[in-house]
Design an enzyme around this catalytic site. Structure first.
Site, PDB file in Angstrom:
ATOM      1  CB  SER A 231      -0.842   0.085   1.281  1.00 49.36           C
ATOM      2  OG  SER A 231      -1.560  -1.059   1.507  1.00 49.36           O
TER       3      SER A 231
ATOM      4  CE1 TYR B 215      -7.836  -6.885   1.964  1.00 51.57           C
ATOM      5  CE2 TYR B 215      -5.935  -7.536   3.263  1.00 51.57           C
ATOM      6  CZ  TYR B 215      -6.575  -6.640   2.421  1.00 51.57           C
ATOM      7  OH  TYR B 215      -5.917  -5.502   2.029  1.00 51.57           O
ATOM      8  CD  GLU B 216      -7.509  -7.846  -2.752  1.00 44.33           C
ATOM      9  OE1 GLU B 216      -7.951  -7.178  -3.696  1.00 44.33           O
ATOM     10  OE2 GLU B 216      -6.302  -8.160  -2.648  1.00 44.33           O
TER      11      GLU B 216
ATOM     12  CG  HIS C 226      -6.635   1.389   3.377  1.00 44.69           C
ATOM     13  ND1 HIS C 226      -5.528   0.565   3.419  1.00 44.69           N
ATOM     14  CD2 HIS C 226      -6.861   1.628   2.058  1.00 44.69           C
ATOM     15  CE1 HIS C 226      -5.117   0.311   2.184  1.00 44.69           C
ATOM     16  NE2 HIS C 226      -5.903   0.951   1.344  1.00 44.69           N
TER      17      HIS C 226
ATOM     18  CG  MET D 189      -3.957  -7.519   7.367  1.00 46.59           C
ATOM     19  SD  MET D 189      -5.384  -6.510   6.948  1.00 46.59           S
ATOM     20  CE  MET D 189      -5.623  -5.601   8.486  1.00 46.59           C
ATOM     21  CB  SER D 190       0.474  -8.515   2.686  1.00 51.87           C
ATOM     22  OG  SER D 190       1.478  -7.655   3.182  1.00 51.87           O
TER      23      SER D 190
ATOM     24  CG  HIS E 245      -4.141  -7.989   0.265  1.00 48.14           C
ATOM     25  ND1 HIS E 245      -4.278  -7.019  -0.700  1.00 48.14           N
ATOM     26  CD2 HIS E 245      -3.141  -7.588   1.080  1.00 48.14           C
ATOM     27  CE1 HIS E 245      -3.379  -6.067  -0.476  1.00 48.14           C
ATOM     28  NE2 HIS E 245      -2.677  -6.379   0.596  1.00 48.14           N
TER      29      HIS E 245
ATOM     30  CG  ASN F 203      -1.068   1.190  12.355  1.00 47.30           C
ATOM     31  OD1 ASN F 203      -0.850   0.819  11.194  1.00 47.30           O
ATOM     32  ND2 ASN F 203      -1.451   0.361  13.307  1.00 47.30           N
TER      33      ASN F 203
ATOM     34  CG  HIS G 170      -2.718  -2.764  -3.085  1.00 50.40           C
ATOM     35  ND1 HIS G 170      -1.572  -3.500  -2.940  1.00 50.40           N
ATOM     36  CD2 HIS G 170      -3.048  -2.346  -1.841  1.00 50.40           C
ATOM     37  CE1 HIS G 170      -1.226  -3.536  -1.665  1.00 50.40           C
ATOM     38  NE2 HIS G 170      -2.101  -2.845  -0.969  1.00 50.40           N
TER      39      HIS G 170
ATOM     40  CB  ALA H 123       1.473  -0.568   5.198  1.00 54.32           C
TER      41      ALA H 123
HETATM   42  N1  HPA Z   1      -2.581  -4.396  11.660  1.00 54.04           N
HETATM   43  C1  HPA Z   1      -2.593  -5.195  10.584  1.00 54.04           C
HETATM   44  N2  HPA Z   1      -2.206  -4.801   9.385  1.00 54.04           N
HETATM   45  C2  HPA Z   1      -1.769  -3.546   9.242  1.00 54.04           C
HETATM   46  C3  HPA Z   1      -1.722  -2.663  10.333  1.00 54.04           C
HETATM   47  C4  HPA Z   1      -2.162  -3.105  11.607  1.00 54.04           C
HETATM   48  O1  HPA Z   1      -2.163  -2.375  12.611  1.00 54.04           O
HETATM   49  N3  HPA Z   1      -1.251  -1.477   9.861  1.00 54.04           N
HETATM   50  C5  HPA Z   1      -0.987  -1.663   8.548  1.00 54.04           C
HETATM   51  N4  HPA Z   1      -1.315  -2.914   8.170  1.00 54.04           N
END
Ligand code: HPA
Length: 280
Positions: free
Chosen positions: A31, A86-87, A253, A212-213, A84, A236, A62, A114
């Protein structure tokens, strides 16, 4: 021949009709890191929808295109837009780009993403080289009949993140004055962010960052005998709200993409530098 191998071959044949470059490196952009895609020379771009049986990406940030071109003079296959789990794509499709790049000739995979910073020392904006991963997705891209022409049934995951590539990244970072951290990336299935209890668990498990990747692609790369480098941008704080001083901002996001864009120049420098140090 398995249908996976068949689809990989279809893509390699299609791409080879449009470029003579034989990529040595595959790069998968996370991302907010699409800027790298614009810096290739001799580039040919393919929308994922143009490629035979290639999965589509549906996530904002993406773009969904493969660019074959040169970076630092080296032929690379750059996937601008990740697939991903999750898609809703089957796990083998998440890893599909890796096998396509490998069949084209790539022996190195560079993945960027990310991630949330579980380690409280990793503030948003930190660049973390992935030392190792924990696969908490509950699944694997290697589920199903093994295609022996792609790799072994039971591949080793030792040094899944190649120490030599990490050393190259550290050297590039030092020369460019970029601070890099190093740590363990844990993959969750998503797409929801984690609960406080989950974050506490992940911290106990020894993870420094959560996302998540990346893990599916690196498992596939290891399966195919490729070396991998993983670079996370901490977007974050991923710490339980009760454990921190004051209120921890919840990830969104949009904020994730914004922080990553801020670090993208440094990530680009690292990727470019590491590719430039590869032999051949
Ligand atoms: N958790 C999971 N996936 C993420 C996060 C998070 O805090 N930040 C960016 N991708």
């Amino acid at each position: 021949m398995s249908s996976l191998t068949h689809n990989v071959t279809l893509n390699v044949n299609f791409i080879s009709k449009h470029t003579r470059l034989k990529p040595k490196v595959a790069v998968i952009l996370g991302s907010g890191l699409g800027a790298l895609a614009d810096s290739l020379s001799d580039a040919v771009a393919f929308g994922y929808h143009e490629l035979p049986h290639f999965p589509e990406t549906t996530v904002a940030g993406h773009r969904g295109r493969l660019i074959v071109g040169r970076l630092e003079g080296r032929p690379v296959a750059l996937f601008d837009g990740r697939i991903h789990f999750y898609e809703g794509h089957p796990m083998w499709q998440v890893a599909f780009p890796v096998y396509v790049a490998h069949k084209m000739g790539a022996s190195t995979l560079i993945v960027t993403n990310a991630a949330g910073g579980i380690n409280p020392a990793f503030a948003p904006g930190t660049i973390m080289l992935i030392r190792d991963h924990i696969n908490l997705t509950g699944t694997s891209p290697l589920i199903g009949p093994n295609a022996p022409e792609l790799g072994p049934r039971f591949p080793s995951m030792r040094d899944a993140y190649d120490p030599g590539l990490r050393e190259s990244a550290r050297r590039v970072a030092a020369a460019a004055g970029i601070a890099v951290a190093e740590g363990v990336y844990v993959a969750m299935i998503g797409p929801q962010y984690e609960t406080d209890a989950e974050l506490q668990m992940l911290s106990h498990l020894g993870a420094d960052a959560v996302g998540m990747s990346t893990v599916p692609e690196v498992i596939a790369a290891r399966h195919a005998g490729m070396r991998s480098l993983g670079i996370s941008v901490i977007a974050n704080a991923a710490v339980p709200s009760a454990s921190a001083d004051g209120l921890v901002e919840e990830p969104s996001h949009e904020s994730v993409q914004e922080v990553v864009r801020g670090a993208s120049g440094d990530v680009l420098t690292l990727v470019r530098g590491v590719v430039g140090m590869l032999e051949g």
